[in-house]
Design a protein around this motif. Structure first.
Motif, PDB file in Angstrom:
ATOM      1  N   PRO A  79       0.803  -1.230   0.000  1.00 28.14           N
ATOM      2  CA  PRO A  79       0.000   0.000   0.000  1.00 28.14           C
ATOM      3  C   PRO A  79       0.832   1.274   0.000  1.00 28.14           C
ATOM      4  CG  PRO A  79      -0.139  -1.154   2.121  1.00 28.14           C
ATOM      5  CD  PRO A  79       0.522  -2.082   1.172  1.00 28.14           C
ATOM      6  N   HIS A  80       2.109   1.165   0.354  1.00 25.51           N
ATOM      7  CA  HIS A  80       2.965   2.355   0.318  1.00 25.51           C
ATOM      8  C   HIS A  80       3.242   2.824  -1.112  1.00 25.51           C
ATOM      9  CE1 HIS A  80       5.725  -1.051  -0.180  1.00 25.51           C
ATOM     10  NE2 HIS A  80       6.555  -0.215  -0.793  1.00 25.51           N
ATOM     11  N   LEU A  81       2.911   1.992  -2.109  1.00 23.70           N
ATOM     12  CA  LEU A  81       3.121   2.362  -3.512  1.00 23.70           C
ATOM     13  C   LEU A  81       1.897   3.052  -4.113  1.00 23.70           C
ATOM     14  CD1 LEU A  81       5.046  -0.785  -4.841  1.00 23.70           C
ATOM     15  CD2 LEU A  81       5.980   1.478  -4.320  1.00 23.70           C
ATOM     16  N   TYR A  90      -4.845  10.896  -4.842  1.00 25.31           N
ATOM     17  CA  TYR A  90      -5.339   9.582  -5.275  1.00 25.31           C
ATOM     18  C   TYR A  90      -5.992   9.637  -6.659  1.00 25.31           C
ATOM     19  CZ  TYR A  90      -7.158   4.859  -4.987  1.00 25.31           C
ATOM     20  OH  TYR A  90      -7.406   3.526  -5.236  1.00 25.31           O
ATOM     21  N   SER A  91      -6.713  10.697  -6.947  1.00 25.65           N
ATOM     22  CA  SER A  91      -7.327  10.797  -8.276  1.00 25.65           C
ATOM     23  C   SER A  91      -6.254  10.948  -9.354  1.00 25.65           C
ATOM     24  CB  SER A  91      -8.313  11.965  -8.334  1.00 25.65           C
ATOM     25  OG  SER A  91      -7.660  13.186  -8.054  1.00 25.65           O
ATOM     26  N   ASP A  92      -5.164  11.660  -9.034  1.00 26.45           N
ATOM     27  CA  ASP A  92      -4.046  11.748  -9.979  1.00 26.45           C
ATOM     28  C   ASP A  92      -3.440  10.367 -10.216  1.00 26.45           C
ATOM     29  OD1 ASP A  92      -4.289  14.495 -10.211  1.00 26.45           O
ATOM     30  OD2 ASP A  92      -2.790  14.920  -8.673  1.00 26.45           O
ATOM     31  N   TYR A  93      -3.308   9.630  -9.156  1.00 18.21           N
ATOM     32  CA  TYR A  93      -2.763   8.262  -9.229  1.00 18.21           C
ATOM     33  C   TYR A  93      -3.582   7.398 -10.189  1.00 18.21           C
ATOM     34  CZ  TYR A  93      -1.858   3.498  -7.420  1.00 18.21           C
ATOM     35  OH  TYR A  93      -1.575   2.165  -7.286  1.00 18.21           O
ATOM     36  N   VAL A 153       3.396  10.880  -9.303  1.00 16.57           N
ATOM     37  CA  VAL A 153       2.463  11.281  -8.250  1.00 16.57           C
ATOM     38  C   VAL A 153       3.208  11.450  -6.920  1.00 16.57           C
ATOM     39  CG1 VAL A 153       0.373  10.668  -6.982  1.00 16.57           C
ATOM     40  CG2 VAL A 153       0.600  10.006  -9.382  1.00 16.57           C
ATOM     41  N   ALA A 154       2.986  12.603  -6.280  1.00 23.17           N
ATOM     42  CA  ALA A 154       3.460  12.855  -4.911  1.00 23.17           C
ATOM     43  C   ALA A 154       4.969  12.693  -4.771  1.00 23.17           C
ATOM     44  CB  ALA A 154       2.740  11.944  -3.918  1.00 23.17           C
ATOM     45  N   ASP A 155       5.688  12.836  -5.884  1.00 26.86           N
ATOM     46  CA  ASP A 155       7.149  12.747  -5.893  1.00 26.86           C
ATOM     47  C   ASP A 155       7.662  11.471  -5.245  1.00 26.86           C
ATOM     48  OD1 ASP A 155       9.551  13.804  -6.762  1.00 26.86           O
ATOM     49  OD2 ASP A 155      10.031  14.665  -4.804  1.00 26.86           O
ATOM     50  N   GLN A 156       6.958  10.364  -5.482  1.00 25.14           N
ATOM     51  CA  GLN A 156       7.415   9.064  -4.999  1.00 25.14           C
ATOM     52  C   GLN A 156       6.983   7.984  -5.978  1.00 25.14           C
ATOM     53  OE1 GLN A 156       5.069   9.095  -1.272  1.00 25.14           O
ATOM     54  NE2 GLN A 156       3.998   7.280  -2.050  1.00 25.14           N
ATOM     55  N   LEU A 157       7.696   6.883  -5.964  1.00 27.93           N
ATOM     56  CA  LEU A 157       7.369   5.761  -6.835  1.00 27.93           C
ATOM     57  C   LEU A 157       6.002   5.203  -6.460  1.00 27.93           C
ATOM     58  CD1 LEU A 157       8.534   3.826  -9.051  1.00 27.93           C
ATOM     59  CD2 LEU A 157       9.306   2.367  -7.164  1.00 27.93           C
ATOM     60  N   THR A 158       5.114   5.100  -7.451  1.00 28.18           N
ATOM     61  CA  THR A 158       3.779   4.536  -7.237  1.00 28.18           C
ATOM     62  C   THR A 158       3.428   3.601  -8.388  1.00 28.18           C
ATOM     63  OG1 THR A 158       2.502   6.199  -8.469  1.00 28.18           O
ATOM     64  CG2 THR A 158       3.045   6.710  -6.145  1.00 28.18           C
ATOM     65  N   GLY A 159       2.276   2.969  -8.261  1.00 26.34           N
ATOM     66  CA  GLY A 159       1.802   2.087  -9.318  1.00 26.34           C
ATOM     67  C   GLY A 159       1.681   2.774 -10.659  1.00 26.34           C
ATOM     68  N   ALA A 160       1.456   4.082 -10.663  1.00 24.41           N
ATOM     69  CA  ALA A 160       1.350   4.817 -11.921  1.00 24.41           C
ATOM     70  C   ALA A 160       2.655   4.750 -12.710  1.00 24.41           C
ATOM     71  CB  ALA A 160       0.971   6.269 -11.638  1.00 24.41           C
ATOM     72  N   PHE A 162       4.873   2.270 -12.588  1.00 27.66           N
ATOM     73  CA  PHE A 162       5.021   0.922 -13.134  1.00 27.66           C
ATOM     74  C   PHE A 162       4.219   0.788 -14.429  1.00 27.66           C
ATOM     75  CE2 PHE A 162       6.058   0.463  -8.679  1.00 27.66           C
ATOM     76  CZ  PHE A 162       7.145  -0.391  -8.701  1.00 27.66           C
ATOM     77  N   MET A 163       3.053   1.400 -14.473  1.00 25.77           N
ATOM     78  CA  MET A 163       2.232   1.332 -15.672  1.00 25.77           C
ATOM     79  C   MET A 163       2.808   2.165 -16.818  1.00 25.77           C
ATOM     80  SD  MET A 163      -0.368  -0.707 -15.500  1.00 25.77           S
ATOM     81  CE  MET A 163      -1.419  -0.075 -16.810  1.00 25.77           C
ATOM     82  N   LEU A 164       3.177   3.403 -16.534  1.00 34.63           N
ATOM     83  CA  LEU A 164       3.600   4.304 -17.606  1.00 34.63           C
ATOM     84  C   LEU A 164       5.035   4.058 -18.051  1.00 34.63           C
ATOM     85  CD1 LEU A 164       2.588   6.620 -19.369  1.00 34.63           C
ATOM     86  CD2 LEU A 164       3.542   8.206 -17.704  1.00 34.63           C
ATOM     87  N   GLY A 165       5.872   3.521 -17.155  1.00 31.51           N
ATOM     88  CA  GLY A 165       7.273   3.317 -17.499  1.00 31.51           C
ATOM     89  C   GLY A 165       7.460   2.498 -18.761  1.00 31.51           C
ATOM     90  N   PHE A 166       6.676   1.432 -18.909  1.00 33.19           N
ATOM     91  CA  PHE A 166       6.777   0.588 -20.099  1.00 33.19           C
ATOM     92  C   PHE A 166       6.478   1.381 -21.362  1.00 33.19           C
ATOM     93  CE2 PHE A 166       4.447  -1.937 -23.263  1.00 33.19           C
ATOM     94  CZ  PHE A 166       5.398  -2.904 -23.573  1.00 33.19           C
TER      95      PHE A 166
END
Length: 206
Positions: A79-81, A90-93, A153-160, A162-166
């Motif tokens: 959940p920290h991601l 969260y909506s940005d995420y 998002v929020a200047d930290q690594l998040t699930g977003a 992982f999705m966009l990196g590819f």
């Protein structure tokens, strides 16, 4: 245990990277593309009717969409991601998670497919200009957004990420102007420097 059905050189690198970041035990089941068609092997259809990767198995359930996998795995194991669901971020995420497969992926795929068609002699009367316009529109927007940011998002690594990196890593080939997309290039370099990303690339290559 989590099972990842992983196809080399595919969107599955997202989930492999996420699993390496999470650190939760998982089983990796590898599939190789057909040497002639470069498509996924028919054996993937035994896991899911679409025969595509990534696919994960979790608690006896098969999940076949990257965005859904990212959200499920993060909510359960990391959940920290993700930002707090009650936070302004969260909506940005969620926006950036879905941006990856909607706004960003279509123009990238059109650029790739158009190149194949042009090389085979097809005279593209509409799609080439459309793809060029959409590609520049989407990735210029992304480049502007990433100005001064290391992560989405929020200047930290998040699930977003992982999705966009590819998507953005694949798009670098088409970002022909070195000066126009500097923020995207910097963002990709930052993702490539993540230890978990490097591990995922090594696993994918071997």
């Amino acid at each position: 245990m989590i099972k990842l059905h992983h196809l080399n050189a595919s969107r599955s690198i997202r989930i492999l990277w996420l699993l390496e970041e999470i650190g939760e035990p998982y089983e990796l089941i590898k599939y190789a593309r057909d040497d002639k068609t470069h498509l996924a092997p028919a054996s993937l259809k035994a896991i899911h009717p679409l025969g595509k990767s990534p696919v994960i198995e979790l608690d006896g359930q098969v999940i076949a969409e990257s965005g859904a996998m990212v959200e499920v795995l993060i909510k359960r194991f990391a959940p920290h991601l993700a930002p707090d669901e009650n936070s302004a971020e969260y909506s940005d995420y969620l926006t950036w998670i879905h941006f990856s497969e909607s706004s960003a992926m279509l123009p990238l795929l059109l650029k790739i497919f158009n190149e194949f068609e042009i090389k085979s002699g097809t005279d593209l009367k509409f799609l080439n200009d459309y793809a060029e316009t959409e590609f520049n529109n989407v990735f210029s927007y992304l480049n502007d957004y990433l100005n001064g940011k290391n992560f989405l998002v929020a200047d930290q690594l998040t699930g977003a990420d992982f999705m966009l990196g590819f998507v953005v890593k694949g798009a670098l080939k088409w970002l022909t102007s070195e000066s126009k997309f500097l923020h995207i290039r910097r963002y990709v370099r930052n993702l490539e420097n993540q230890t978990s990303f490097k591990r995922a690339l090594d696993i994918d290559a071997n």
